[in-house]
Motif scaffolding. Structure first.
Motif, PDB file in Angstrom:
ATOM      1  N   HIS A 151      -2.212 -41.207  -1.831  1.00  0.00           N
ATOM      2  CA  HIS A 151      -3.393 -41.159  -0.964  1.00  0.00           C
ATOM      3  C   HIS A 151      -4.614 -40.995  -1.863  1.00  0.00           C
ATOM      4  N   HIS A 152      -5.659 -41.761  -1.595  1.00  0.00           N
ATOM      5  CA  HIS A 152      -6.835 -41.788  -2.464  1.00  0.00           C
ATOM      6  C   HIS A 152      -8.051 -42.210  -1.661  1.00  0.00           C
ATOM      7  N   VAL A 184      -7.815 -45.140  -9.606  1.00  0.00           N
ATOM      8  CA  VAL A 184      -7.495 -44.008  -8.728  1.00  0.00           C
ATOM      9  C   VAL A 184      -5.990 -43.842  -8.541  1.00  0.00           C
ATOM     10  N   ARG A 185      -5.214 -44.921  -8.677  1.00  0.00           N
ATOM     11  CA  ARG A 185      -3.751 -44.832  -8.571  1.00  0.00           C
ATOM     12  C   ARG A 185      -3.110 -44.302  -9.853  1.00  0.00           C
ATOM     13  N   ASP A 225      -7.085 -46.558   1.885  1.00  0.00           N
ATOM     14  CA  ASP A 225      -7.005 -45.213   1.320  1.00  0.00           C
ATOM     15  C   ASP A 225      -5.579 -44.756   1.010  1.00  0.00           C
TER      16      ASP A 225
END
Length: 157
Positions: free
Chosen positions: A20-21, A33-34, A132
């Motif tokens: 989740h981001h 972000v991952r 997201d």
């Protein structure tokens, strides 16, 4: 879509994890972000045949590559390929552009994957129907579950 993906992957005993981001649809930024590489990202592009817009193709390629429309047209085969309009992509996949997962849930959408995505990494990453939430999935499990047509569809560098 996210719940549908999770249920399908779980039922098929896939090796995956969810991340989740913040909302992100850009390949480079979402990789950051991952915590994955850009090339691991399974970029999904809904395309249609120029001569028949009912011929739909979900082209999947590494996030750091560009789609070669001529190669994709040869793989289909058809004369010319174009990107589907964003509203068509949303209607046909149930997802906004950038959140389309690398799976076809419609018998009317052909799934074509560039083998370069699968050859470079043991895992692929993709937005899971939402901007997201991502899934990082074992590449072998992806092929086993999705059963894509494999064709070189990337621009040659």
């Amino acid at each position: 879509m996210f719940e549908k993906l999770k249920a399908m992957l779980t039922a098929n005993h896939a090796r995956f994890r969810e991340i989740h981001h913040p909302s992100e649809g850009n390949s480079e930024r979402v990789a950051t972000v991952r915590g994955t590489e850009v090339g691991q990202g399974a970029k999904a592009m809904l395309c249609s045949a120029k001569e028949d817009e009912n011929i739909l193709i979900l082209a999947i390629l590494p996030g750091d590559k560009k789609l070669d429309f001529k190669k994709l047209a040869q793989a289909v085969p058809c004369k010319k390929i174009t990107l589907a309009a964003p509203e068509v992509a949303t209607e046909k996949t149930g997802c906004v552009i950038g959140a389309i997962p690398p799976f076809s849930f419609s018998p009317h959408i052909r799934l074509i994957v560039d083998p370069g995505l699968l050859a470079r990494y043991e895992e692929i990453a993709f937005n899971a129907g939402r901007l997201d939430t991502s899934i990082v999935l074992n590449a072998e499990d992806y092929v086993r579950i999705s059963r894509p047509s494999l064709h070189d569809i990337c621009v040659t560098e």
